[in-house]
Design a protein around this motif. Structure first.
Motif, PDB file in Angstrom:
ATOM      1  N   GLN A   1       0.831  -1.202   0.000  1.00 16.62           N
ATOM      2  CA  GLN A   1       0.000   0.000   0.000  1.00 16.62           C
ATOM      3  C   GLN A   1       0.866   1.252   0.000  1.00 16.62           C
ATOM      4  O   GLN A   1       0.570   2.224  -0.692  1.00 16.62           O
ATOM      5  CB  GLN A   1      -0.913   0.000   1.224  1.00 16.62           C
ATOM      6  N   ASN A   2       1.958   1.230   0.752  1.00 15.83           N
ATOM      7  CA  ASN A   2       2.867   2.371   0.797  1.00 15.83           C
ATOM      8  C   ASN A   2       3.503   2.613  -0.571  1.00 15.83           C
ATOM      9  O   ASN A   2       3.599   3.751  -1.028  1.00 15.83           O
ATOM     10  CB  ASN A   2       3.940   2.136   1.855  1.00 15.83           C
ATOM     11  N   HIS A   3       3.909   1.550  -1.235  1.00  6.35           N
ATOM     12  CA  HIS A   3       4.487   1.688  -2.586  1.00  6.35           C
ATOM     13  C   HIS A   3       3.441   2.163  -3.596  1.00  6.35           C
ATOM     14  O   HIS A   3       3.749   2.954  -4.487  1.00  6.35           O
ATOM     15  CB  HIS A   3       5.124   0.373  -3.047  1.00  6.35           C
ATOM     16  N   ALA A   4       2.223   1.688  -3.460  1.00  6.60           N
ATOM     17  CA  ALA A   4       1.154   2.116  -4.360  1.00  6.60           C
ATOM     18  C   ALA A   4       0.846   3.590  -4.156  1.00  6.60           C
ATOM     19  O   ALA A   4       0.609   4.317  -5.129  1.00  6.60           O
ATOM     20  CB  ALA A   4      -0.088   1.270  -4.136  1.00  6.60           C
ATOM     21  N   ASP A   5       0.879   4.048  -2.920  1.00  9.57           N
ATOM     22  CA  ASP A   5       0.661   5.463  -2.637  1.00  9.57           C
ATOM     23  C   ASP A   5       1.749   6.335  -3.255  1.00  9.57           C
ATOM     24  O   ASP A   5       1.483   7.384  -3.805  1.00  9.57           O
ATOM     25  CB  ASP A   5       0.587   5.737  -1.132  1.00  9.57           C
ATOM     26  N   LYS A   6       2.983   5.857  -3.188  1.00 13.57           N
ATOM     27  CA  LYS A   6       4.103   6.603  -3.785  1.00 13.57           C
ATOM     28  C   LYS A   6       3.969   6.665  -5.304  1.00 13.57           C
ATOM     29  O   LYS A   6       4.249   7.684  -5.914  1.00 13.57           O
ATOM     30  CB  LYS A   6       5.433   5.979  -3.392  1.00 13.57           C
ATOM     31  N   ARG A   7       3.552   5.554  -5.928  1.00  8.44           N
ATOM     32  CA  ARG A   7       3.371   5.560  -7.381  1.00  8.44           C
ATOM     33  C   ARG A   7       2.250   6.476  -7.799  1.00  8.44           C
ATOM     34  O   ARG A   7       2.305   7.116  -8.840  1.00  8.44           O
ATOM     35  CB  ARG A   7       3.091   4.129  -7.868  1.00  8.44           C
ATOM     36  N   GLU A   8       1.216   6.545  -6.990  1.00  7.98           N
ATOM     37  CA  GLU A   8       0.058   7.395  -7.293  1.00  7.98           C
ATOM     38  C   GLU A   8       0.427   8.871  -7.231  1.00  7.98           C
ATOM     39  O   GLU A   8      -0.082   9.679  -8.008  1.00  7.98           O
ATOM     40  CB  GLU A   8      -1.060   7.078  -6.307  1.00  7.98           C
ATOM     41  N   ARG A   9       1.303   9.236  -6.301  1.00  9.48           N
ATOM     42  CA  ARG A   9       1.724  10.642  -6.171  1.00  9.48           C
ATOM     43  C   ARG A   9       2.617  11.094  -7.315  1.00  9.48           C
ATOM     44  O   ARG A   9       2.663  12.269  -7.624  1.00  9.48           O
ATOM     45  CB  ARG A   9       2.485  10.815  -4.850  1.00  9.48           C
ATOM     46  N   SER A  10       3.334  10.167  -7.924  1.00 10.86           N
ATOM     47  CA  SER A  10       4.279  10.549  -8.988  1.00 10.86           C
ATOM     48  C   SER A  10       3.593  10.893 -10.281  1.00 10.86           C
ATOM     49  O   SER A  10       2.564  10.520 -10.637  1.00 10.86           O
ATOM     50  CB  SER A  10       5.248   9.397  -9.243  1.00 10.86           C
TER      51      SER A  10
END
Length: 64
Positions: free
Chosen positions: A55-64
């Motif tokens: 979930q943390n990695h998905a959140d980071k990808r979404e912000r980029s």
């Protein structure tokens, strides 16, 4: 020594994600669960840690 590391691994991995409150709750449940059940709940907390990491990695990808 390895058992001590395994004892703290799921709460520590959740703490490293920056979710302090959740890691404290997991630690408070995790230690008695290990002591009383002999580690039967181990996979449940490992799955929780992996879900949070994903979930943390998905959140980071979404912000980029």
């Amino acid at each position: 020594m390895n058992y001590v590391l395994a004892l703290f691994l799921p709460p520590l991995s959740i703490l490293l994600l920056g979710r302090v409150f959740l890691s404290i709750i997991v630690f408070l449940i995790w230690v008695p669960a290990i002591i009383f059940s002999g580690g039967l709940t181990h996979p449940m907390f490992i799955v929780l840690a992996w879900i949070l990491i994903y979930q943390n990695h998905a959140d980071k990808r979404e912000r980029s």
